[in-house]
Design an enzyme around this catalytic site. Structure first.
Site, PDB file in Angstrom:
ATOM      1  CB  THR A  13      -0.943   0.218   1.033  1.00 27.64           C
ATOM      2  OG1 THR A  13      -0.292  -0.178   2.448  1.00 27.64           O
ATOM      3  CG2 THR A  13      -2.022  -1.049   1.093  1.00 27.64           C
ATOM      4  CB  SER A 126      17.012   3.668   4.071  1.00 30.12           C
ATOM      5  OG  SER A 126      17.178   5.288   4.119  1.00 30.12           O
ATOM      6  CD  GLU A 128      17.460   9.671   6.652  1.00 27.35           C
ATOM      7  OE1 GLU A 128      17.454   9.842   7.912  1.00 27.35           O
ATOM      8  OE2 GLU A 128      17.648  10.352   5.904  1.00 27.35           O
ATOM      9  CE1 TYR A 150      12.885   4.189   7.692  1.00 25.81           C
ATOM     10  CE2 TYR A 150      14.768   5.541   6.990  1.00 25.81           C
ATOM     11  CZ  TYR A 150      13.735   4.756   6.798  1.00 25.81           C
ATOM     12  OH  TYR A 150      13.556   4.276   5.259  1.00 25.81           O
TER      13      TYR A 150
END
Ligand code: NAP
Ligand code: F7E
Length: 329
Positions: A13, A126, A128, A150
């Site tokens: 989604t 990621s 990050e 995260y």
């Protein structure tokens, strides 16, 4: 028995789930998308695909649901895109972020190990993870120094993927993807927040846009280009890790300026700096070197930074005018 390959995507989604599902359908896969139970419908991004893909329910917090998904659907490829992916939320909900974005990866990998270790696995790592960057530009070999819960959770997910590859011989690959955006991006992320609010300002629906740190720099690409790299990784004989990026870096300010210029406006007339959007620790500079992906996968980004910004602003203008459901890009 059918010879059509079947792929299972967690995070169906989300932004990337929708683009990856489209790509895999084009390539002739049967696609199973994993959604979690919700009291409201979260299928906006995949509404146009609902006839073509199968939705199955599961949650990265629930080990047995991961095992059952693999037993029931017997995929040959699993793409783990599910995560709590918004950096500010990770400061507010660090434990939940660790459970989903970090430990959730182990739940999927362990289900593969138990049910069918021949399943090929993609982990959504990621940029990050580079955080306070130790090297410019960042490559697969750059030391990691995450700056948010995260980022820390993604480091765990990255290393557990490598560990399962080395311990159990799984075909498990990590894509270290730098920021990628699209008209389907969540409204809370900077580029979509900018494109949507610039569209509103252009249409005379509001006058002000409140933002945080304009000095941070990011390497921004188009999500539709990046999902191709995910698929390519799982088609290689050997699993590996790859940086996926454009090799360009731009200040947040530049993105904001470009978006306003696209509708003939000056950002300084509309942007208000609001401390609320500053983070406890910031990632100041990201710029990726995707040479390995280019050489080994034959992957290159196709969409330029100005094209991306224009695409997003135009799509939000169309969305606000009611011409578009925000999903056709
Ligand atoms: P996104 O739009 O935030 O989508 C995240 C997806 O994960 C959604 O489908 C969400 O479902 C699902 N999810 C969250 N918690 C879950 C749980 N407990 N169990 C099962 N599903 C869960 O993220 P995206 O931009 O598509 O990114 C895809 C992946 O790439 C993420 O892992 C992200 O961290 C990573 N990544 C993204 C970027 C980027 O720039 N976009 C860059 C590098 C890495 P709901 O709809 O129910 O919330
Ligand atoms: O912030 C600055 C903010 O939230 C970009 C996720 O997909 O990419 C994403 O993480 C920059 C930051 O993305 C606002 O401080 C200023 O420096 O769009 P963002 P992100 O944190 O880089 C990586 C690769 C992921 O993996 C993540 O899942 O923009 N900024 N003012 C702002 N950011 C937001 N959100 N809102 C502002 O008002």
């Amino acid at each position: 028995m059918s010879t059509t390959p079947k792929a299972l995507i967690t995070g169906i989604t989300g932004q990337d789930g929708s683009y990856l599902a489209e790509l895999l359908l084009e390539k002739g896969y049967d696609v199973v998308g994993v959604a979690r139970r919700s009291s409201t419908v979260t299928f906006e991004r995949i509404a146009h695909l609902q006839e073509d893909i199968e939705i199955a329910f599961g949650d990265l917090l629930d080990q047995y649901s991961m095992i059952k998904l693999l037993e029931d659907h017997q995929p040959v490829e699993v793409y783990n895109l599910a995560a709590q992916s918004f950096v500010p939320t990770s400061f507010d909900q660090p434990v939940l972020t660790g459970e989903i974005t970090g430990l959730g990866v182990t739940r999927v990998l362990d289900a593969i190990r138990v049910v069918d270790p021949s399943i090929r696995f993609y982990q959504a790592s990621s940029s990050e993870m580079f955080g306070k960057v130790q090297e410019v530009p960042q490559t697969e070999a750059t030391p990691l120094y995450p700056r948010s819960p995260y980022g820390v959770a993604k480091v765990y997910g990255h290393w557990i993927t490598i560990n399962y590859r080395e311990s159990y011989g799984l075909h498990a690959s990590s894509g270290i993807l730098f920021n990628h955006e699209s008209p389907r991006r969540g409204h809370e992320f900077l580029p979509r927040k900018v494109s949507y609010n610039v569209a509103k300002i252009a249409l005379g629906l509001q006058d002000e846009l409140r933002l945080g740190n304009l000095d941070a720099r990011r390497d921004w690409g188009f999500a539709g280009d990046y999902v191709e790299a995910m698929w390519l990784m799982l088609q290689q004989d050997e699993p590996d890790d790859y940086v996926v990026s454009t090799g360009e870096t731009h200040e947040v300010r530049e993105l904001v300026q470009l978006a306003f210029e696209h509708v003939g406006k000056n950002y300084e007339d509309h942007v208000v700096i609001d401390e609320k959007f500053y983070r406890p620790a910031e990632v100041d500079l990201l710029i990726g070197d995707a040479t390995k992906a280019e050489k080994q996968l034959g992957w290159k980004p196709k969409t330029s930074f100005p094209e991306l910004v224009a695409m997003m602003v135009d799509a939000d203008i169309a969305l606000l005018k009611g011409d578009l459901k925000g999903i056709s890009h």
